[in-house]
Design a protein around this motif. Sequence first.
Motif, mmCIF file in Angstrom:
data_model
loop_
_atom_site.group_PDB
_atom_site.id
_atom_site.type_symbol
_atom_site.label_atom_id
_atom_site.label_comp_id
_atom_site.label_asym_id
_atom_site.label_seq_id
_atom_site.Cartn_x
_atom_site.Cartn_y
_atom_site.Cartn_z
ATOM 1 N N LEU A 178 0.824 -1.207 0.000
ATOM 2 C CA LEU A 178 0.000 0.000 0.000
ATOM 3 C C LEU A 178 0.861 1.260 0.000
ATOM 4 O O LEU A 178 0.590 2.218 -0.726
ATOM 5 C CB LEU A 178 -0.912 0.012 1.229
ATOM 6 N N SER A 179 1.908 1.265 0.817
ATOM 7 C CA SER A 179 2.781 2.435 0.919
ATOM 8 C C SER A 179 3.460 2.738 -0.407
ATOM 9 O O SER A 179 3.599 3.903 -0.790
ATOM 10 C CB SER A 179 3.840 2.217 2.001
ATOM 11 N N CYS A 180 3.878 1.700 -1.110
ATOM 12 C CA CYS A 180 4.528 1.907 -2.413
ATOM 13 C C CYS A 180 3.539 2.455 -3.438
ATOM 14 O O CYS A 180 3.898 3.294 -4.266
ATOM 15 C CB CYS A 180 5.148 0.604 -2.906
ATOM 16 N N LEU A 181 2.305 1.988 -3.381
ATOM 17 C CA LEU A 181 1.271 2.512 -4.276
ATOM 18 C C LEU A 181 0.955 3.969 -3.948
ATOM 19 O O LEU A 181 0.777 4.801 -4.839
ATOM 20 C CB LEU A 181 0.005 1.658 -4.165
ATOM 21 N N LEU A 182 0.914 4.303 -2.660
ATOM 22 C CA LEU A 182 0.658 5.682 -2.230
ATOM 23 C C LEU A 182 1.808 6.604 -2.621
ATOM 24 O O LEU A 182 1.594 7.711 -3.133
ATOM 25 C CB LEU A 182 0.466 5.736 -0.712
ATOM 26 N N SER A 183 3.033 6.166 -2.368
ATOM 27 C CA SER A 183 4.191 7.028 -2.590
ATOM 28 C C SER A 183 4.530 7.208 -4.062
ATOM 29 O O SER A 183 5.387 8.017 -4.410
ATOM 30 C CB SER A 183 5.414 6.480 -1.842
ATOM 31 N N SER A 184 3.846 6.464 -4.933
ATOM 32 C CA SER A 184 4.033 6.653 -6.378
ATOM 33 C C SER A 184 2.838 7.350 -7.021
ATOM 34 O O SER A 184 2.855 7.650 -8.211
ATOM 35 C CB SER A 184 4.267 5.302 -7.064
#
Length: 343
Positions: free
Chosen positions: A75-81
């Motif tokens: 989730l964090s990687c999807l948010l931070s991109s």
Amino acid sequence: MIEEIINASELQILMNILGKEIEITFPLYYFKLLRGIQRGDGYELEVICDKSDFEREAAKFNEFASEMPSYNDYLSCLLSSGILQYKNIDKFKEKLRSYRELKKKVYFSLDTNMLYQRFLSVYNLISPSEVILVDTVIKEIKASLNYKYSPRQITEMKRMIPHQKNLFNEFVNRKVKKSRYVAYLAMREYKSIMAHALELKSIVESSVNKEENDRIIVKTLKGYEEERHVLPVLLTADNGMADLCEIEGIEHFLFEVPHVIDADYCSSECLLDFIFNLAAVFGVIKLNSVIVYGEFKGKSSNKPSELKLIFLDEKIGEIFGRDLRICRKLMEIGIENKSPICN
């Protein structure tokens, strides 16, 4: 097998060679993460995993389960991109308009999680000159920067899997997951704003305790508000921090992180950013037939955007190597090439 060390910006060369359809996996888990099909200027996405998939596979690593990729990491990687957005981002945009209309000067203070999720870079709603960073936040991320795996830890993790043990070889004496988050996401965001943001000294020295640091951050903002007669607004995705702000009477906005992934399309730029973020946080991913290391032996701390590619298909590796060198030569002589391999 063919290997290449590249900068994250050179991932576009690989994407052009792989064609219209890409598939992303974590090579130590028995499920696929995401499939993308090129449509126009972006990609149609199909997320093909859920929380239970991550929990099932991570559990196989026993005491090292926390070092394996989790659903929250995904989730964090999807948010931070920028592929995934906060559930209440539109509400914040409305709130932001009201802040702009105030006569009092408004500053936005970023909680630590806002740096990890790269809020400023993803949304471009706030200028770095409008940001104040309590130095406790900076000290928190720097304190987590250089934790590394020992050879013993790598040996133990290897024993827990029946296949592809060699993937762990690149992680000997390299950063653990928390440090990768800091080095490749949080520090990347911090460095992009540090020249223009205001750094605010905390009222007392930072602690090793997160809850105590949260209190220090809020009380420091409270003191700054009273002393300077400005309005500091704390931005956070942490419920506990929002509760502290309520108690101290500090203006704040709590971003709601989605618990279910709802993403079916993204721009090419967002997908490239996601691939880098995922490789950085997970340590290694597989993009079609290419192993992509975000952490590897010999990676320079001065070059956090470096990636290591290992080509399981030598033909693709040869084509990539040729195109990479052409692109680099054109860049060296100052020619801005408009062909796909350099975009």
